[in-house]
Design a protein around this motif. Structure first.
Motif, PDB file in Angstrom:
ATOM      1  N   PHE A 133       0.801  -1.227   0.000  1.00 36.74           N
ATOM      2  CA  PHE A 133       0.000   0.000   0.000  1.00 36.74           C
ATOM      3  C   PHE A 133       0.835   1.278   0.000  1.00 36.74           C
ATOM      4  O   PHE A 133       0.289   2.365  -0.204  1.00 36.74           O
ATOM      5  N   SER A 282     -10.527  -8.019  -3.243  1.00 32.00           N
ATOM      6  CA  SER A 282     -10.073  -7.227  -4.393  1.00 32.00           C
ATOM      7  C   SER A 282     -10.125  -8.002  -5.698  1.00 32.00           C
ATOM      8  O   SER A 282      -9.864  -7.429  -6.762  1.00 32.00           O
ATOM      9  N   TRP A 286      -4.275  -5.658  -6.813  1.00 30.87           N
ATOM     10  CA  TRP A 286      -4.613  -4.240  -6.904  1.00 30.87           C
ATOM     11  C   TRP A 286      -3.349  -3.441  -7.213  1.00 30.87           C
ATOM     12  O   TRP A 286      -2.225  -3.943  -7.061  1.00 30.87           O
ATOM     13  N   ILE A 288      -1.359   0.461  -6.647  1.00 33.62           N
ATOM     14  CA  ILE A 288      -1.300   1.706  -5.877  1.00 33.62           C
ATOM     15  C   ILE A 288      -0.569   2.763  -6.699  1.00 33.62           C
ATOM     16  O   ILE A 288       0.535   2.519  -7.202  1.00 33.62           O
ATOM     17  N   ALA A 300      -7.986  -1.523  -4.859  1.00 37.43           N
ATOM     18  CA  ALA A 300      -7.112  -1.129  -3.744  1.00 37.43           C
ATOM     19  C   ALA A 300      -7.931  -0.755  -2.514  1.00 37.43           C
ATOM     20  O   ALA A 300      -7.539  -1.056  -1.373  1.00 37.43           O
TER      21      ALA A 300
END
Length: 651
Positions: A133, A282, A286, A288, A300
């Motif tokens: 993340f 998800s 995902w 970022i 995300a």
């Protein structure tokens, strides 16, 4: 015949309640069962079920109006499973008094091992967040959302509740028997479940307003995500509060290993369960965005929701892992609730000042969150850096504080101020020994450490630079943070919850002023298109460190007034000697790191590992040699504690 010096040594602390006369050494004296050093085995069980007794003791305070002989007689009828059968009582001697620092060091070592495992997994958890993340939109939202239930945990559960429950539960075991004590434990758990369930429901309903208050700088989209995450994680408060009661029960019964390791299961659950939920929600992956201001796609956002669910899984595991041990020590759940029960009322009464004092700390956290909310990535940078700070605070500060509290509580209950003073000053010296060189190491080697731990995936070199700046700010207050973990409980041992509470509230004004000034000042440095606020977030870390140092000096000043002396010359001597040895450590680490960077460069995981551990090893060796040459007495205590443990294992 007592000399004037002897009379001075027996001065009672301000506010202490009158106690019946005690005789520490005479087994035939009516107070022998209370007055002598009754040792309770603090057991740590390994996987094979073996037990290793650690020296510590817990003594309950004698209520007004009760004769010591009556309490001693009553205690004869209470059979504690973990209590060692006392041998022939020996008079208190000088040698026995000098053994106390090593005993505290040994006990702190046991707790440190358990806490270290939790802290390591905590770093792994942060590595997971950094990799998947990064530092930006979704992580900022998560950190703010988790801060609310986590703040309430500190407010109602682990801090205030632990102090109040352990003392009351111990009193019930010692004076009213095990059956009444188990009844009290069930009632406290049930009352907590009711009260915190109501708070949780209110928190879920009011989440939009809470997020809007503490993160006013968030965009509407980021605030909406933070609100959703807050609602998901609010039940974490209830789970961790039940875990805190379980920890108090087990600590009182002499089991420290499982409770201290329980937070390890929280990290395991939040990592494994969180990632499993993140991938499931998800759709398998995902992305970022590198820009901290860009809102990520729906995958995300669902992934970070999965990590929030993982937090609940971890909280449940933190409680459940302690349940088997509670059953073994005799706890049996009873579906009884009574808010008028004397024990429950005493817990609530004792929690009051502790909650107020803790509230001041949490207000400071909210102030920093408010200031950082307008800095893109600021929440994440502060969180990643403070996670590194929590490692030495937990392994050293919390561990020494945990080991010191039973000993100073016993000395305070006996009005044995000389031993109280000696144990407290020795523990502060141990804090200096372990945290001053740690702070220097974090300042010098913060960049390679952060790059080694976090710089991969969504976590960029720019993030490493900004987290390093925040870490320097936190490190300046490391000694203060850790020393408070020892000094503040010492006031509670003397039945003084008022002084730490007042100091905490004064710190709110200092933190708000320093936070604004330091953020504004450092926002002028390091400004780039990617970081328009420069190092402003580091100013918030520096402000919190300043508050910690002010609190430490204030607590030390008032403790000195309370017990008349604090062995200030010894503490100052230790501080100077350890600081000089730490300066040698800093120089050795810096030049070793600079040489390695010149030869290897700053790119690549392998280089980061080498540039972290080689300077750490070099600096550590230089520190040990310098400390020996400077005759740092705390180093001898630590070495004796380690060697003594191996001797006991060999025997």
């Amino acid at each position: 015949m007592k000399t004037k010096r002897d009379a001075d040594e027996q001065i009672k602390p301000d506010g202490a309640r009158p106690q019946a006369p005690k005789n520490d050494g005479d087994a035939n004296h009516p107070s022998g069962a209370v007055g002598r050093d009754a040792i309770i085995g603090l057991e740590v069980e390994d996987a094979a079920g073996s037990k290793d007794a650690v020296v510590a003791a817990v003594e309950s305070e004698i209520p007004d109006g009760e004769g010591v002989q009556a309490v001693a007689t009553e205690r004869e009828g209470v059979r504690l499973k973990d209590e060692l059968t006392p041998t022939t009582a020996q008079p208190a001697t000088k040698s026995s008094a000098t053994e106390k620092p090593a005993s505290v060091a040994r006990s702190a070592g046991i707790v440190s091992i358990a806490v270290m495992g939790s802290r390591v997994l905590g770093l792994v958890r942060e590595q997971v967040f950094a990799n998947f993340f990064g530092a930006g939109f979704v992580n900022d939202a998560f950190q703010v959302a988790f801060r609310v239930p986590n703040m309430l945990r500190d407010l109602f559960a682990e801090g205030a509740l632990s102090v109040a429950f352990v003392k009351t539960f111990t009193d019930y075991i010692e004076k009213k028997g095990e059956d009444e004590a188990w009844k009290l434990a069930s009632m406290v758990m049930n009352a907590l479940a009711i009260v915190l369930s109501v708070i949780t429901i209110l928190g879920i309903i009011l989440s939009p307003y809470i997020v809007g208050l503490i993160a006013a700088g968030f965009s509407p989209e980021k605030a909406a995500l933070a609100t959703t995450l807050t609602r998901i994680m609010f039940p974490f408060l209830l789970l961790v509060a039940l875990a805190a009661v379980a920890m108090g029960v087990l600590n009182t019964r002499g089991h420290f290993g499982i409770p201290a390791s329980a937070s390890t299961l929280f990290n395991v659950g939040s990592i494994v369960g969180g990632l499993a939920c993140a991938y499931a929600l998800s759709g398998g992956g995902w992305q970022i965005a590198k820009d901290h201001n860009v809102m990520p796609d729906w995958r995300a956002q669902w992934a970070i929701i999965g990590m929030a669910i993982g937090t609940l899984i971890g909280g449940g595991l933190q409680f459940m892992v302690q349940v088997p041990s509670m059953w073994r020590v005799g706890f049996r759940f009873r579906p009884q609730v009574s808010f008028s029960h004397p024990g429950v009322r005493q817990v609530m009464r004792l929690m009051g000042p502790a909650i107020i004092g803790t509230a001041a700390v949490q207000i400071n956290v909210f102030i920093n969150t408010f200031f950082a909310s307008s800095i893109p990535g600021g929440q994440s940078w502060l969180n990643y850096s403070f996670r590194l700070m929590q490692f030495p605070i937990g392994v050293f500060g919390v561990a020494i504080g945990t080991a010191t509290l039973p000993a100073i509580s016993r000395h305070a209950s006996r009005d044995d101020i000389p031993r109280f003073r000696s144990t407290l000053s020795s523990s502060i010296g141990l804090v200096f020994l372990l945290t001053i060189p740690s702070a220097c190491g974090l300042v010098i080697l913060g960049k390679p450490i952060i790059a080694m731990l976090y710089q991969r995936g969504a976590f960029t070199a720019l993030d490493t630079q900004m987290v390093t700046a925040a870490l320097v700010g936190w490190s300046i207050g490391l000694v203060g943070y850790s020393a408070i973990k020892v000094l503040s409980p010492a006031f509670y041992a003397l039945d003084d919850a008022r002084t730490p509470m007042i100091i905490s509230f004064v710190s709110i004004a200092i933190n708000a002023l320093c936070g604004y000034l330091f953020r504004t000042w450092l926002s002028n440095y390091g400004v780039t298109p990617e970081t328009p606020f420069g190092y402003g977030h580091a100013g918030l870390a520096l402000a919190t460190s300043s508050v910690a140092l002010v609190n430490f000096f204030a607590l030390a000043y008032f403790m000195r007034r309370k017990i008349k002396r604090l062995e200030g010359r010894l503490i100052l001597s230790s501080f100077i000697r350890i600081s000089l040895a730490s300066a040698a450590l800093s120089a050795a680490s810096y030049f070793t790191y600079a040489l390695l960077v010149q030869r290897l460069g700053e790119q690549g995981f392998r280089n980061h590992v080498i540039e972290t551990f080689v300077p750490i090893a070099t600096g550590g060796l230089v520190f040990l040699v310098a400390a020996r040459l400077l005759r740092v007495r705390e180093l001898d205590q630590a070495v004796e504690a380690i060697l003594g443990r191996f001797r006991r294992r060999a025997a």
